[in-house]
Design an enzyme around this catalytic site. Sequence first.
Site, short mmCIF file in Angstrom:
data_model
loop_
_atom_site.label_atom_id
_atom_site.label_comp_id
_atom_site.label_asym_id
_atom_site.label_seq_id
_atom_site.Cartn_x
_atom_site.Cartn_y
_atom_site.Cartn_z
N HIS A 1 55.35 41.26 91.13
CA HIS A 1 53.93 41.60 90.94
C HIS A 1 53.73 41.94 89.46
O HIS A 1 54.60 42.53 88.82
CB HIS A 1 53.52 42.81 91.80
CG HIS A 1 52.05 42.94 91.96
ND1 HIS A 1 51.26 43.57 91.03
CD2 HIS A 1 51.22 42.48 92.91
CE1 HIS A 1 50.00 43.51 91.42
NE2 HIS A 1 49.94 42.84 92.56
N ASP B 1 51.70 39.80 99.99
CA ASP B 1 51.72 38.51 100.69
C ASP B 1 52.96 38.26 101.52
O ASP B 1 53.04 37.25 102.23
CB ASP B 1 51.57 37.38 99.66
CG ASP B 1 50.19 37.40 99.02
OD1 ASP B 1 50.11 37.47 97.78
OD2 ASP B 1 49.20 37.39 99.77
N HIS C 1 48.96 33.61 93.27
CA HIS C 1 48.00 34.68 93.62
C HIS C 1 47.83 34.72 95.14
O HIS C 1 48.82 34.81 95.85
CB HIS C 1 46.70 34.41 92.84
CG HIS C 1 45.69 35.50 92.86
ND1 HIS C 1 45.94 36.78 93.25
CD2 HIS C 1 44.37 35.48 92.50
CE1 HIS C 1 44.83 37.52 93.14
NE2 HIS C 1 43.87 36.75 92.69
C1 SDX Z 1 48.87 38.70 94.44
O1 SDX Z 1 47.32 40.94 90.33
C2 SDX Z 1 47.15 41.33 91.55
O2 SDX Z 1 46.80 42.45 91.83
C3 SDX Z 1 47.41 40.24 92.59
C4 SDX Z 1 47.39 40.68 94.03
C5 SDX Z 1 46.00 41.14 94.48
O3 SDX Z 1 45.90 41.94 95.43
O4 SDX Z 1 45.00 40.58 93.93
O5 SDX Z 1 48.31 41.75 94.23
C6 SDX Z 1 47.76 39.54 94.97
O6 SDX Z 1 48.59 37.73 93.77
C7 SDX Z 1 50.29 39.10 94.69
C8 SDX Z 1 51.33 38.13 94.00
C9 SDX Z 1 51.52 36.92 94.89
N1 SDX Z 1 52.33 35.90 94.20
C10 SDX Z 1 53.60 35.65 94.58
O7 SDX Z 1 54.19 36.25 95.48
C11 SDX Z 1 54.26 34.48 93.84
C12 SDX Z 1 55.69 34.87 93.43
N2 SDX Z 1 55.59 35.87 92.39
C13 SDX Z 1 55.65 35.46 91.01
O8 SDX Z 1 55.12 34.21 90.73
C14 SDX Z 1 55.35 36.59 90.03
O9 SDX Z 1 56.09 37.67 90.43
C15 SDX Z 1 53.91 37.03 89.82
C16 SDX Z 1 53.00 35.86 89.52
C17 SDX Z 1 53.39 37.75 91.00
C18 SDX Z 1 53.89 37.99 88.65
O10 SDX Z 1 54.25 37.25 87.52
P1 SDX Z 1 54.43 37.96 86.09
O11 SDX Z 1 53.88 39.33 86.09
O12 SDX Z 1 53.88 37.01 85.06
O13 SDX Z 1 55.98 38.13 85.98
P2 SDX Z 1 56.92 37.16 85.17
O14 SDX Z 1 56.62 35.75 85.53
O15 SDX Z 1 56.84 37.54 83.73
O16 SDX Z 1 58.35 37.51 85.78
C19 SDX Z 1 59.20 38.45 85.13
C20 SDX Z 1 60.61 37.97 85.46
C21 SDX Z 1 60.87 36.51 85.07
O17 SDX Z 1 62.26 36.37 84.85
P3 SDX Z 1 62.80 36.43 83.27
O18 SDX Z 1 61.95 35.48 82.48
O19 SDX Z 1 62.63 37.89 82.87
O20 SDX Z 1 64.25 36.01 83.38
O21 SDX Z 1 60.82 38.02 86.89
C22 SDX Z 1 61.05 36.70 87.38
C23 SDX Z 1 60.56 35.74 86.32
O22 SDX Z 1 61.25 34.51 86.40
N3 SDX Z 1 60.29 36.58 88.64
C24 SDX Z 1 60.74 36.01 89.74
C25 SDX Z 1 59.72 36.17 90.69
N4 SDX Z 1 58.68 36.80 90.14
C26 SDX Z 1 59.04 37.05 88.86
N5 SDX Z 1 61.91 35.37 90.02
C27 SDX Z 1 62.05 34.90 91.28
N6 SDX Z 1 61.11 35.01 92.26
C28 SDX Z 1 59.94 35.64 92.01
N7 SDX Z 1 59.01 35.75 92.96
#
Ligand code: SDX
Length: 432
Positions: free
Chosen positions: A308, A365, A266
């Site tokens: 996201h 971010d 997050h």
């Molecule tokens: C914020 O919710 C909000 O509005 C949050 C926010 C706000 O203003 O409050 O916008 C702020 O928290 C932004 C997000 C910051 N976090 C990160 O940058 C951390 C990296 N991102 C991930 O951890 C992830 O993308 C999330 C947590 C942001 C979202 O996770 P989801 O929606 O649960 O997505 P998911 O885990 O189901 O991913 C879907 C697929 C998966 O692959 P498969 O299982 O389909 O093979 O995408 C992949 C994931 O492995 N994936 C990534 C990835 N993010 C998702 N693979 C590599 N790198 C990434 N960053």
Amino acid sequence: MSQQKAQLTIEGKVYDLPIIEGTAGEKALDIRSLMRDTGYITFDSGYMNTGSCESCITYLDGDKGILRYRGYDIADLAENCVFIEVAYLLLTGELPTKAELDQFKYDMTRYALIHEDMIHFFDHFPPNSSPMSILSTMVATMHDFYPEMDLEEDPYGGLTTTTARLLSKIRTTAAFSYKKNIGHPLVYPRPDLSYCANFLNMMFDRPNMPYTVEPVAVIALNKLLILHADHEQNCSTSTVRLVGSAGVGLYPSISAGIHALWGPAHGGANAAVMLMLERIYRDGKNYDKYIAMAKDPNNPYRLSGFGHRVYKTYDPRAKLIKEVCTAVLETLNVKDPLLEVAQELEYRVSNDDYFVSRNLYPNVDFYSGIIYRALGIPTNMFTVMFALGRLPGWIAQWQEMNSSKDSSRIGRPRQVYQGVVSRPFSKIEDRG
Ligand code: SDX
């Protein structure tokens, strides 16, 4: 409530589910009577498909990359407002008149000091304590130093003494925690400086080296805080609402939100991005190594700052922050090699089918840390900056929750039990 209904058939019986339609056309199945009518609950781990409330504060469209606060597009707000103007909008629902903004600015000055006894707290945190744990502790403690919230006529009515106090004091607390961390004397807020200029001055002014508040830095900080100010029902905002629904006051609810924001999935991602870029840079800019790690299904490593839950296109905030980033570095004549690393990483990811097929774009971010670094803010303070920006959104959401008969009932999700159903008790002497 729309007149439309959906139908659900369970074990041969048909149930009508009312459909709720939002003002922007979003539709939801109203399942509030599902358990009572059918004996079934729904299952939605991570709440990916579940709405927790109806809200009038922020609208976002993840497919179109739209983000609006109280109906105003964030690009217009970031371009034309200062942060506390947008805070006023989120809290009251309306942009302030000049007189109203002047009064709000006066309140920011009036409430800028923290109780002198609170300053002693800084002396008792272990060295190198996380600024996020300090911030959440100090905010929770405000409940005891400023109990007047209980005396507010309408604590949920937008602009209150408590909200002005918290908005101003969290800024001072953040700057003081930084000064304490580096062992420098505290710099107190000045009545002649704006919200953001005061923060920068409290952070960087020194008795032996006076700090010059650069206009470009103040403009950039206002934009960054505006772009972080609210984001509907994200993890930390939902935490503030959930904790608040138990009937606790604003300060402990916000303190809980600070803890949720701290997570690297997050708000902690902005600091994690910086550490990731530095690691790639030090590792000879071996982009392919880190991209391969992120794509490996057996490796939990992820590229911070990408992806996201809602945005399946470029996060509109990331686009604006990237523009601010370039402008700040050029104006301050800062050459940061990590900007080039970030741009190259974004380019490679945007041409990699793994990321494109999963709609993984830079989020809020990804570029923000490079700006904070150019302003002199250390990495361990990046998520504190996110919290400063998000605070008016948290407060507005907490107030809306408390003012709504429906969403102010205590939040209590259900579960599907998968454990041992029942077994006879065995005394310790019989357990072998
Ligand atoms: C914020 O919710 C909000 O509005 C949050 C926010 C706000 O203003 O409050 O916008 C702020 O928290 C932004 C997000 C910051 N976090 C990160 O940058 C951390 C990296 N991102 C991930 O951890 C992830 O993308 C999330 C947590 C942001 C979202 O996770 P989801 O929606 O649960 O997505 P998911 O885990 O189901 O991913 C879907 C697929 C998966 O692959 P498969 O299982 O389909 O093979 O995408 C992949 C994931 O492995 N994936 C990534 C990835 N993010 C998702 N693979 C590599 N790198 C990434 N960053």
